[in-house]
Design a protein around this motif. Structure first.
Motif, PDB file in Angstrom:
ATOM      1  N   ALA A   1      -3.921  14.575  14.383  1.00 24.43           N
ATOM      2  CA  ALA A   1      -4.286  13.741  13.241  1.00 24.43           C
ATOM      3  C   ALA A   1      -5.285  14.459  12.346  1.00 24.43           C
ATOM      4  O   ALA A   1      -5.146  14.484  11.110  1.00 24.43           O
ATOM      5  N   ASP A   2      -6.289  15.065  12.968  1.00 26.30           N
ATOM      6  CA  ASP A   2      -7.309  15.784  12.209  1.00 26.30           C
ATOM      7  C   ASP A   2      -6.698  16.940  11.430  1.00 26.30           C
ATOM      8  O   ASP A   2      -6.974  17.147  10.237  1.00 26.30           O
ATOM      9  N   LYS A   3      -5.830  17.735  12.102  1.00 24.44           N
ATOM     10  CA  LYS A   3      -5.244  18.916  11.467  1.00 24.44           C
ATOM     11  C   LYS A   3      -4.306  18.539  10.332  1.00 24.44           C
ATOM     12  O   LYS A   3      -4.299  19.175   9.267  1.00 24.44           O
ATOM     13  N   THR A   4      -3.501  17.483  10.536  1.00 23.06           N
ATOM     14  CA  THR A   4      -2.556  17.067   9.502  1.00 23.06           C
ATOM     15  C   THR A   4      -3.276  16.606   8.241  1.00 23.06           C
ATOM     16  O   THR A   4      -2.960  17.046   7.119  1.00 23.06           O
ATOM     17  N   LEU A   5      -4.262  15.732   8.409  1.00 17.95           N
ATOM     18  CA  LEU A   5      -4.965  15.192   7.246  1.00 17.95           C
ATOM     19  C   LEU A   5      -5.847  16.253   6.589  1.00 17.95           C
ATOM     20  O   LEU A   5      -5.969  16.287   5.359  1.00 17.95           O
ATOM     21  N   SER A   6      -6.439  17.122   7.393  1.00 20.55           N
ATOM     22  CA  SER A   6      -7.256  18.197   6.823  1.00 20.55           C
ATOM     23  C   SER A   6      -6.403  19.166   6.024  1.00 20.55           C
ATOM     24  O   SER A   6      -6.804  19.647   4.953  1.00 20.55           O
ATOM     25  N   SER A   7      -5.192  19.470   6.540  1.00 20.24           N
ATOM     26  CA  SER A   7      -4.280  20.375   5.843  1.00 20.24           C
ATOM     27  C   SER A   7      -3.845  19.795   4.502  1.00 20.24           C
ATOM     28  O   SER A   7      -3.781  20.498   3.498  1.00 20.24           O
ATOM     29  N   MET A   8      -3.567  18.496   4.481  1.00 28.45           N
ATOM     30  CA  MET A   8      -3.172  17.853   3.225  1.00 28.45           C
ATOM     31  C   MET A   8      -4.313  17.917   2.212  1.00 28.45           C
ATOM     32  O   MET A   8      -4.093  18.156   1.025  1.00 28.45           O
ATOM     33  N   SER A   9      -5.552  17.728   2.678  1.00 31.86           N
ATOM     34  CA  SER A   9      -6.697  17.785   1.783  1.00 31.86           C
ATOM     35  C   SER A   9      -6.911  19.197   1.252  1.00 31.86           C
ATOM     36  O   SER A   9      -7.213  19.392   0.071  1.00 31.86           O
ATOM     37  N   ALA A  10      -6.717  20.200   2.137  1.00 33.44           N
ATOM     38  CA  ALA A  10      -6.919  21.595   1.734  1.00 33.44           C
ATOM     39  C   ALA A  10      -5.908  22.025   0.677  1.00 33.44           C
ATOM     40  O   ALA A  10      -6.192  22.904  -0.152  1.00 33.44           O
ATOM     41  N   LYS A  11      -4.717  21.428   0.689  1.00 31.41           N
ATOM     42  CA  LYS A  11      -3.683  21.772  -0.289  1.00 31.41           C
ATOM     43  C   LYS A  11      -3.822  20.986  -1.586  1.00 31.41           C
ATOM     44  O   LYS A  11      -2.945  21.039  -2.448  1.00 31.41           O
TER      45      LYS A  11
ATOM     46  N   VAL B   1      -9.910  12.417   2.907  1.00 30.36           N
ATOM     47  CA  VAL B   1      -8.777  11.652   2.404  1.00 30.36           C
ATOM     48  C   VAL B   1      -9.155  11.141   1.018  1.00 30.36           C
ATOM     49  O   VAL B   1     -10.316  11.223   0.600  1.00 30.36           O
ATOM     50  N   ALA B   2      -8.196  10.610   0.314  1.00 28.29           N
ATOM     51  CA  ALA B   2      -8.436  10.140  -1.055  1.00 28.29           C
ATOM     52  C   ALA B   2      -9.412   8.973  -1.050  1.00 28.29           C
ATOM     53  O   ALA B   2      -9.510   8.210  -0.083  1.00 28.29           O
ATOM     54  N   SER B   3     -10.104   8.806  -2.141  1.00 28.87           N
ATOM     55  CA  SER B   3     -11.089   7.726  -2.235  1.00 28.87           C
ATOM     56  C   SER B   3     -10.431   6.361  -2.224  1.00 28.87           C
ATOM     57  O   SER B   3     -10.983   5.396  -1.717  1.00 28.87           O
ATOM     58  N   ASN B   4      -9.224   6.279  -2.782  1.00 30.14           N
ATOM     59  CA  ASN B   4      -8.500   5.006  -2.802  1.00 30.14           C
ATOM     60  C   ASN B   4      -7.552   4.899  -1.614  1.00 30.14           C
ATOM     61  O   ASN B   4      -6.409   4.478  -1.738  1.00 30.14           O
ATOM     62  N   LYS B   5      -8.033   5.289  -0.476  1.00 29.43           N
ATOM     63  CA  LYS B   5      -7.205   5.402   0.738  1.00 29.43           C
ATOM     64  C   LYS B   5      -6.821   4.028   1.286  1.00 29.43           C
ATOM     65  O   LYS B   5      -7.522   3.034   1.087  1.00 29.43           O
ATOM     66  N   ALA B   6      -5.697   4.000   1.994  1.00 22.30           N
ATOM     67  CA  ALA B   6      -5.264   2.833   2.768  1.00 22.30           C
ATOM     68  C   ALA B   6      -4.959   3.338   4.178  1.00 22.30           C
ATOM     69  O   ALA B   6      -3.998   4.082   4.373  1.00 22.30           O
TER      70      ALA B   6
ATOM     71  N   ALA C   1       0.833  -1.206   0.000  1.00 23.58           N
ATOM     72  CA  ALA C   1       0.000   0.000   0.000  1.00 23.58           C
ATOM     73  C   ALA C   1       0.864   1.252   0.000  1.00 23.58           C
ATOM     74  O   ALA C   1       0.524   2.270  -0.624  1.00 23.58           O
ATOM     75  N   TYR C   2       1.994   1.211   0.679  1.00 23.43           N
ATOM     76  CA  TYR C   2       2.912   2.353   0.775  1.00 23.43           C
ATOM     77  C   TYR C   2       3.491   2.709  -0.593  1.00 23.43           C
ATOM     78  O   TYR C   2       3.518   3.881  -0.994  1.00 23.43           O
ATOM     79  N   THR C   3       3.956   1.713  -1.319  1.00 27.60           N
ATOM     80  CA  THR C   3       4.590   1.984  -2.620  1.00 27.60           C
ATOM     81  C   THR C   3       3.576   2.446  -3.670  1.00 27.60           C
ATOM     82  O   THR C   3       3.935   3.167  -4.608  1.00 27.60           O
ATOM     83  N   ASN C   4       2.334   2.076  -3.528  1.00 29.26           N
ATOM     84  CA  ASN C   4       1.304   2.477  -4.492  1.00 29.26           C
ATOM     85  C   ASN C   4       0.721   3.850  -4.187  1.00 29.26           C
ATOM     86  O   ASN C   4      -0.031   4.398  -5.006  1.00 29.26           O
ATOM     87  N   ALA C   5       1.062   4.397  -3.027  1.00 30.23           N
ATOM     88  CA  ALA C   5       0.474   5.676  -2.627  1.00 30.23           C
ATOM     89  C   ALA C   5       1.319   6.841  -3.124  1.00 30.23           C
ATOM     90  O   ALA C   5       2.530   6.726  -3.329  1.00 30.23           O
ATOM     91  N   LYS C   6       0.661   8.003  -3.298  1.00 33.19           N
ATOM     92  CA  LYS C   6       1.333   9.208  -3.774  1.00 33.19           C
ATOM     93  C   LYS C   6       1.331  10.328  -2.735  1.00 33.19           C
ATOM     94  O   LYS C   6       2.086  11.288  -2.873  1.00 33.19           O
ATOM     95  N   SER C   7       0.488  10.203  -1.740  1.00 34.79           N
ATOM     96  CA  SER C   7       0.419  11.241  -0.699  1.00 34.79           C
ATOM     97  C   SER C   7       0.214  10.547   0.638  1.00 34.79           C
ATOM     98  O   SER C   7      -0.874  10.055   0.939  1.00 34.79           O
TER      99      SER C   7
ATOM    100  N   ARG D   1      -3.851  17.735  -1.901  1.00 35.56           N
ATOM    101  CA  ARG D   1      -3.150  16.455  -1.882  1.00 35.56           C
ATOM    102  C   ARG D   1      -3.698  15.582  -0.754  1.00 35.56           C
ATOM    103  O   ARG D   1      -3.006  15.299   0.223  1.00 35.56           O
ATOM    104  N   PRO D   2      -4.947  15.153  -0.861  1.00 34.66           N
ATOM    105  CA  PRO D   2      -5.514  14.324   0.211  1.00 34.66           C
ATOM    106  C   PRO D   2      -4.724  13.032   0.348  1.00 34.66           C
ATOM    107  O   PRO D   2      -4.248  12.460  -0.647  1.00 34.66           O
ATOM    108  N   ALA D   3      -4.563  12.607   1.564  1.00 31.96           N
ATOM    109  CA  ALA D   3      -3.746  11.422   1.838  1.00 31.96           C
ATOM    110  C   ALA D   3      -4.418  10.171   1.285  1.00 31.96           C
ATOM    111  O   ALA D   3      -5.618   9.960   1.480  1.00 31.96           O
ATOM    112  N   ASP D   4      -3.636   9.360   0.596  1.00 35.16           N
ATOM    113  CA  ASP D   4      -4.136   8.059   0.152  1.00 35.16           C
ATOM    114  C   ASP D   4      -3.468   6.922   0.921  1.00 35.16           C
ATOM    115  O   ASP D   4      -3.715   5.745   0.667  1.00 35.16           O
TER     116      ASP D   4
END
Length: 921
Positions: A816-826, A858-863, A594-600, A828-831
């Motif tokens: 956790a909330d702030k980190t993931l929300s910040s990534m989404s706002a920029k 977070v990204a739809s294809n999240k892990a 899952a790590y190698t397939n992720a981009k964010s 680049r939602p975390a996958d």
């Protein structure tokens, strides 16, 4: 006899129960070897095929599917056995006085009862099969047969000379003491374990583990729960201790203390007669195993690896129906009339005790002698009748006490007796139940001066006999019923008898005064006390006791069955883990894929207990931790945060080589994050004066403005010195001036405690304090702080050996909330999200991640991988075994990032870079 000398408990600790085996004796039956545990979710172990054939769990006693069944396991069966006069066979009958038989009255009528235990007689090896078949068919009893040498070492050796004496506060001080068995002998413990294993095999032969209840009784079988739990992780199992449980100071002297505690904790419900006994057990669990109890809606429970172990406190009662039927026997009336004539004009005080060293019979005699001396009015009028049941054991101490008793009786009778009056009547012979009932009926007061006793039902029987029955056989049917009790405060029934006069039997003077008070009270007072006692005894009989125990056992098991269970550990370290059905170990291959397939990616890591061991004295991260963190941070697709409760100064210093690492200190109150940028292309922007967490400070040197990158936080040493970002607007810490004096007060009175001041919080530690006192002080401090800080914007929480006060809303979940929300706002939602932590505060992170996922940030294809350290109940779906497992997993991720990271990015950081700007500009 044993087939080998089992002298090394290392085999036992390693789970090698199979090393305990029998040779040719015991009917030619050898003990079956127990296999090692398999840590497979949902099952305890996979048995080998031959083990399954040998240890079939199918019941030999078939019961209806609609009928519940309980297997009652005790040292002795409730059956009397004797040989026929011609020597050909045996005669069996129920023992009507056995508690095991009487407790059936409290069980559902349609519940089948099966008994497992030993007989009180020796059965020849060639007769054992026939006897077992007869008992099973006619009495539903499964006998356990021991080789003679094993029974002697198990029962007379370890049970009577070790456990029974220890539980009655008698320690083996002298190695030469023959009556006390000398020092602790490891071979006796091995015999105890082997005997418990034999019991387990008999239970296994007849049990239906999915349907049956198992109720184990008393100190003889405290190792049995582990043997059964190793095979059946969902078995409904309870245990009741019928003797006192000693204080932790006494119990801790037992060399096998932890093994017994852990075995008992494999039950679902553990019962005690009094709160004192339960409190001592809970204190031992706290001091030796670090397990604290909780009280929820009136029920006491221990959280043991996700399972709730219920603690039941209820003294056993008497069998009212049996006793009342005996009161109707025709023999009773003439015996009572005979005794009344014999003691006409006398006030009878009665003692009924077994002949053993803990009953305090001689103390009772000395107290009675004191009463006669101090209150001469009772000379010639008061008589103490002391009934002594035959001794069940022998020993030097017992002989010495018997001599003292006889000498005291002779002295008192010589000093105060005369023709027609004998102050003390000592009856040393077996006495029938109907004779005892007659003495109970005529006694004005019963005196119990045991220095230590588990329960002692003598006062209950006396009260019922004094109440009598209302029919034509009652010689004085309209006479008001009255009774008086003088009881030792060290017996189990004492707390239940609130109208009794409680005494310390070691204080002869006060016990003598209590006797005088008891027989001097007015009839009205005696009547009121009797009525109060009779109401309790009548409603809290043995049926009430067993019914209440079974109800609590069923409730506790129902709670535990809602989770998935599996067993881990070897020997007496075995325990069952109960967790959420989706909880499983984190698979490294799945994670790396899952790590190698992720981009964010977002990686959130706790520090203490996750990256470094909790038991480590040196908390500074080693080079391997720095290498792994630096490699992960160097991957441009990663955002890596250390989220810790530690202060920012220590974290700042320890992780100084990790330039691109984000840190959230003090559970997220302070946040310092590095964005991936170099100083060369960094755009200097002046921040507004109202920025949160900023303090102005002019810093000029040689007419230049210095800008330097310092570890995670970058300082623009220009016209202001940037500090860590705070997660909220709170800057008022006046509450610390209120909380700190309170903490200091408790620190001064609690040796081993300390205060850890943080910039945003105060933490009181009591890990090094006395476990019991520290825990008590922590609870008291929690209430105190909540009271004085009720109007302050803070939260007071207790944790493992801590009490913490911090601003409201501060938690790792916010990070956790702030980190993931910040990534989404920029954009680049975390996958890929990996969150690892080990304690209660990290549960907020797992919960925070779930909240962000629910808000589709977070990204739809999240892990998503929430992972706790250690197999324990958690909001995380995955676990890793320990810090080494965590580092190995993170190292695998770091290795997966190496192809995308240049060597320069993970080397030691260069010295701080300085940019000089001309002051004239």
């Amino acid at each position: 006899m044993m087939s080998r000398s089992y002298t090394n408990l290392l085999d036992l600790a390693a789970g090698n129960f199979g090393a305990l085996s029998l040779g040719g004796s015991g009917g030619g039956r050898g003990l079956r070897r127990m296999p090692r545990v398999m840590t497979v979710p949902g099952t305890l172990m996979e048995l080998q095929e031959e083990e399954e054939r040998a240890s079939s769990v199918a019941s030999d006693v078939q019961s209806s599917q609609a009928q519940e069944r309980i297997i009652i396991v005790a040292n002795q069966l409730p059956v009397l056995a004797r040989r026929r006069l011609d020597g050909r066979g045996w005669i069996f009958a129920w023992d009507e006085d056995s508690l095991l038989l009487q407790l059936k009255d409290g069980l559902p009528e349609d519940m089948e009862v099966l008994y497992v235990g030993t007989l009180r007689v020796d059965v020849e090896v060639h007769e054992q099969d026939d006897v077992a078949q007869t008992l099973l068919e006619r009495f539903k009893c499964v006998p356990v047969f021991f080789p003679p040498d094993l029974h002697d070492r198990f029962y007379h050796g370890f049970c009577k000379r070790r456990l029974w004496q220890l539980f009655h506060y008698l320690l083996p001080f002298s190695a030469a003491s023959s009556s006390r068995g000398g020092r602790y002998d490891r071979s006796l413990w091995e015999a105890y374990v082997l005997a418990n294993k034999l019991f387990s095999e008999k239970v296994i032969e007849v049990i239906n583990p999915e349907e049956d209840y198992v109720w184990i009784h008393d100190y003889h079988l405290m190792a049995l729960p582990t043997f059964l739990r190793r095979l059946f992780n969902r078995l409904r199992m309870g245990f009741f201790l019928h003797v006192p449980f000693p204080s932790s100071e006494i119990y801790r002297t037992l060399p096998f203390r932890e093994e017994i505690l852990k075995a008992l904790l494999n039950c679902d419900l553990i019962g005690f007669h009094t709160f004192d006994y339960a409190r001592h057990f809970l204190s031992c669990c706290s001091r030796m195993l670090g397990i604290e109890y909780q009280s929820k809606r009136g029920y006491i429970g221990l959280d043991y690896f996700g399972r709730t172990i219920g603690i039941k406190i209820l003294p056993v009662g008497i069998h009212m129906g049996q006793l009342q039927s005996m009161l109707r026997l025709p023999d009773r009336e003439w015996r009572v009339n005979e005794l009344r004539q014999q003691y006409d004009g006398k006030t009878v005080l009665l003692g009924v005790d077994d002949m053993d060293i803990f009953k305090g019979i001689n103390l009772k005699l000395l107290a009675f002698e004191h009463m006669l001396k101090l209150h001469p009015k009772w000379q010639g009028r008061a008589v103490l009748v002391q009934i002594v049941n035959p001794a069940r054991a022998q020993g030097k101490d017992l002989k010495e006490i018997l001599v003292e008793i006889e000498e005291s009786c002779q002295r008192i009778n010589t000093t105060f007796g005369h023709e027609g009056y004998r102050p003390v009547v000592l009856i040393e012979r077996p006495m029938s139940a109907i004779e005892k009932i007659a003495y109970y009926t005529i006694a004005e007061c019963v005196v119990v001066t045991a220095v230590r006793d588990g329960m002692n039902l003598t006062p209950y029987e006396y009260i019922v006999c004094r109440q009598g029955i209302f029919d034509a056989r009652d010689s004085v049917p309209n006479e008001p019923k009255k009774s008086m009790l003088v009881v030792s405060e060290f017996i189990g029934c004492s707390p239940s008898l609130s109208g009794a006069i409680r005494v310390n039997p070691w204080n002869i003077e006060t016990t003598g005064e209590a006797m005088n008070e008891a027989i001097s009270l007015s009839d009205g007072e005696k009547q009121l006390r009797h009525e109060k006692h009779y109401r309790y005894v009548n409603t809290h009989d043995v049926a009430y006791w067993s019914k209440s125990f079974m109800q609590d056992l069923e409730r506790t098991c129902k709670d535990n069955f809602r989770r998935n269970c599996w067993g881990i550990g070897l020997g007496f370290g075995f325990r069952v883990i109960a967790v959420d059905p989706n909880f499983r170990k984190l698979d490294a291959e799945l994670l790396v894929s899952a790590y190698t397939n992720a981009k964010s990616r977002a990686i959130l890591l706790d520090y203490d207990g996750t990256l470094v061991s909790q038991t480590s004295i040196n908390k500074k991260p080693n080079q391997e931790v720095i290498r792994i963190v630096n490699t992960l941070c160097a991957d441009k697709n990663n955002i890596v945060f250390i989220v810790s409760g530690r202060g920012r100064q220590s974290l700042d210093a320890w992780f100084s080589p990790c330039e691109k690492l984000g840190i959230a200190a003090e559970h997220g109150y302070f946040i310092s994050a590095f964005e991936k940028r170099s100083l060369a292309n960094m755009t200097l922007e002046k921040r507004g004066k109202g920025s949160v967490g900023m303090k102005r400070k002019n810093y000029m040197q040689h007419g230049t403005l210095q800008v330097q990158t310092m570890h995670r936080k970058f300082y623009a040493r220009w016209t202001q010195d940037e500090e860590w970002e705070t997660h909220n607007q709170t800057t008022d810490f006046a509450w610390m001036q209120i909380a700190e004096p309170v903490m200091k007060l408790y620190t001064e009175s609690t040796d081993g405690s300390s205060i850890e001041p943080k910039e945003s919080a105060l933490v009181w530690h009591h890990r090094d304090a006395d476990p019991g006192f520290g825990s008590s002080q922590a609870k008291e401090m929690l209430d105190h702080l909540e009271s004085v800080l009720a109007n302050e914007p803070v939260t007071v929480k207790s944790g493992k050996f801590i009490v913490e006060v911090k601003p409201q809303g501060v938690s790792k979940g916010i990070v956790a909330d702030k980190t993931l929300s910040s990534m989404s706002a920029k954009g680049r939602p975390a996958d890929f999200v990996l969150c690892i932590g080990d304690d209660r505060s990290d549960e907020d992170m797992f919960e925070g991640i779930a909240g962000v996922v629910a808000k589709n940030m977070v990204a739809s294809n999240k892990a998503i991988f929430g992972c706790t350290v250690g197999q324990k109940p958690s909001k995380a779906r995955y676990y890793l075994d320990d810090t080494n497992d965590v580092l190995n997993t993170l190292s695998a991720l770091a290795d997966a990032s190496l192809p995308f990271v240049s060597v320069e990015e993970i080397t030691e950081p260069p010295p701080p870079t300085q940019i000089y700007i001309d002051n004239s500009q």
